[in-house]
Write an enzyme that holds these catalytic residues in place. Structure first.
Site, PDB file in Angstrom:
ATOM      1  NE  ARG A  56       1.754 -19.689  16.204  1.00  0.00           N
ATOM      2  CZ  ARG A  56       1.296 -19.609  17.469  1.00  0.00           C
ATOM      3  NH1 ARG A  56       0.535 -20.566  17.962  1.00  0.00           N
ATOM      4  NH2 ARG A  56       1.595 -18.580  18.218  1.00  0.00           N
ATOM      5  CE1 TYR A 100      16.445 -32.394  -0.461  1.00  0.00           C
ATOM      6  CE2 TYR A 100      15.097 -32.252   1.526  1.00  0.00           C
ATOM      7  CZ  TYR A 100      15.981 -31.677   0.629  1.00  0.00           C
ATOM      8  OH  TYR A 100      16.396 -30.395   0.830  1.00  0.00           O
ATOM      9  CG  ASP A 171       8.703 -36.830  -0.177  1.00  0.00           C
ATOM     10  OD1 ASP A 171       8.168 -36.379  -1.215  1.00  0.00           O
ATOM     11  OD2 ASP A 171       9.596 -36.228   0.446  1.00  0.00           O
ATOM     12  CE  LYS A 196      12.097 -29.531  -3.976  1.00  0.00           C
ATOM     13  NZ  LYS A 196      13.140 -28.569  -3.668  1.00  0.00           N
TER      14      LYS A 196
HETATM   15  C1  LIG Z   1      11.591 -35.458  -2.253  1.00  0.00           C
HETATM   16  C2  LIG Z   1      11.701 -34.212  -1.413  1.00  0.00           C
HETATM   17  N1  LIG Z   1      11.035 -34.147  -0.248  1.00  0.00           N
HETATM   18  C3  LIG Z   1      11.104 -33.057   0.547  1.00  0.00           C
HETATM   19  C4  LIG Z   1      11.888 -31.970   0.192  1.00  0.00           C
HETATM   20  C5  LIG Z   1      11.967 -30.778   1.100  1.00  0.00           C
HETATM   21  O1  LIG Z   1      11.139 -29.767   0.611  1.00  0.00           O
HETATM   22  P1  LIG Z   1      11.383 -28.185   0.840  1.00  0.00           P
HETATM   23  O2  LIG Z   1      12.624 -27.827   0.072  1.00  0.00           O
HETATM   24  O3  LIG Z   1      10.132 -27.574   0.331  1.00  0.00           O
HETATM   25  O4  LIG Z   1      11.589 -27.997   2.303  1.00  0.00           O
HETATM   26  C6  LIG Z   1      12.592 -31.991  -1.016  1.00  0.00           C
HETATM   27  C7  LIG Z   1      13.423 -30.850  -1.421  1.00  0.00           C
HETATM   28  O5  LIG Z   1      14.198 -30.930  -2.358  1.00  0.00           O
HETATM   29  C8  LIG Z   1      12.485 -33.147  -1.845  1.00  0.00           C
HETATM   30  O6  LIG Z   1      13.143 -33.238  -3.012  1.00  0.00           O
END
Ligand SMILES: Cc1ncc(COP(=O)(O)O)c(C=O)c1O
Length: 362
Positions: A56, A100, A171, A196
């Site tokens: 971990r 998101y 983000d 992504k």
């Molecule tokens: C802009 C954004 N941030 C965070 C996330 C969360 O990521 P994860 O699906 O890898 O948990 C997403 C998921 O669609 C996203 O579009």
């Protein structure tokens, strides 16, 4: 590259440019019989007496992917949760109302349990965001936002947040480290859903956060390890493999997206096309609303009706099909994640479905 995933710089020479960083980072030294790629090290524990000790706390495959002040997480949302866990009890967090929905839901849940106060803002209204920063401990930005594709003035907002003593997280999932480097605009932490574009093949869940200084890196690493929000080894290896082609995938997907934006804008079934001018995500608002949007997503053969984004294949969905999506997102909004297929094939499939929905040839 202000990469979440390493910034190689060869001894005594100028640092590599982003494409070269993507291809070279995390590789073993050029020594006879060394493998070219970082091996997949499957280990839950290590022989005692070293720096790592337990699975971990570290793994050579994670290290190959991470580099610099980057930390990988089990998912993007695990990274979001770990950062929010650092916010003091009762503190105020400013965040985009159209971030998101998983991020907004986490904040709403923490607020409902009295952990923090979330102040949701329109990130395009810089004056209002700057004003909201006055009482904040953390300012959360997502730019472009998912799925409204709004763009924030990161530098102005980060400067106001710092004046108020707040930390700034951006983000950067939609822009990727290639199209936007928030650390150089004043962000303290930059987050990516590496699920992504970075991993890029719709086969991995992974998060990444890059810290602006060593102190923040250490605090975040301790919290990640304590919460156990660590990445899987195979996922890290796959993401490293995906990273190698990020620049070519993104270049192609972005040029496809730019062409589709032009063509979509001329189709009568589409009332509005939202595109920030860069990247490979487009949102369209259907002239005939939610029903037309739902029909569209079931009428293509090449475009896949699926959530998520950033893969080599083109996908789309009506975002309000999710009950958690904010009500201010139009009911008939379809988010398109443009892949790297031939743009004419993408357009013929989409145009045929659009014509079918409206009963009008384009
Ligand atoms: C802009 C954004 N941030 C965070 C996330 C969360 O990521 P994860 O699906 O890898 O948990 C997403 C998921 O669609 C996203 O579009």
């Amino acid at each position: 590259m202000s990469s979440p995933l390493s910034s190689a710089s060869p001894g005594g020479r100028p640092p590599y440019r982003p494409a070269t960083v993507a291809v070279t980072s995390g590789r073993p030294p050029h020594v006879p019989d060394n493998p070219l790629n970082a091996p997949l090290t499957m280990a839950s524990t290590y022989v005692a007496g070293g720096d790592v000790e337990y699975g971990r706390y570290g793994n050579p495959t994670w290290s190959a992917l991470e580099g610099g002040r980057c930390l990988a997480f089990a998912t993007g949302l695990a990274a979001v949760a770990t950062i929010l866990d650092l916010v003091g009890n009762g503190a105020t967090v400013v965040a985009p109302r159209h971030a998101y929905n998983g991020t907004v839901m986490q904040m709403a849940d923490l607020e409902a349990r009295g952990r923090l106060t979330a102040v949701l803002v329109d990130v395009t209204d810089t004056d209002a965001v700057v004003k909201a920063c006055e009482d904040a401990a953390l300012v959360w930005l997502e730019s472009p936002t998912n799925p409204a594709l709004e763009v924030a003035d990161i530098a102005t907002i980060a400067s106001a947040a710092h004046d108020a003593g707040a930390y700034v997280v951006v983000d950067n999932t939609f822009a990727t480290p290639l199209l936007q480097q928030p650390l150089s605009s004043g962000a303290d932490l930059v987050l990516h859903s590496a699920t992504k574009f970075i991993a890029g093949h719709s086969d991995v869940l992974l998060g990444a956060v890059v810290a602006g200084d060593d102190e923040l890196y250490d605090v975040l690493k301790k919290r990640r390890d304590m919460l156990g929000a660590v990445p899987g080894t195979f996922e890290s290896w796959l993401a490293l493999r995906g990273l190698r082609t990020l620049h070519v995938r993104l270049e192609r997907a972005q040029s496809n997206a730019q062409e589709l934006v032009r063509r979509l804008g001329e189709h009568p079934a589409v009332a509005e096309v939202r595109y920030p001018g860069f990247g490979a995500v487009i949102s369209v608002v259907m002239a005939q609303g939610a029903l037309a949007a739902d029909l569209l997503t079931h009428k293509t053969t090449l475009w896949v009706h699926a959530t998520s984004l950033g893969g080599v294949e083109s996908t789309f969905e009506r975002r309000r099909r999710w009950r958690s999506e904010p009500a201010t997102i139009p009911d008939g909004l379809v988010r398109l994640s443009v892949g790297i297929e031939d743009v004419d094939d993408l357009w013929s499939d989409l145009a045929a479905a659009l014509d079918d929905v409206t009963g009008e040839p384009a």
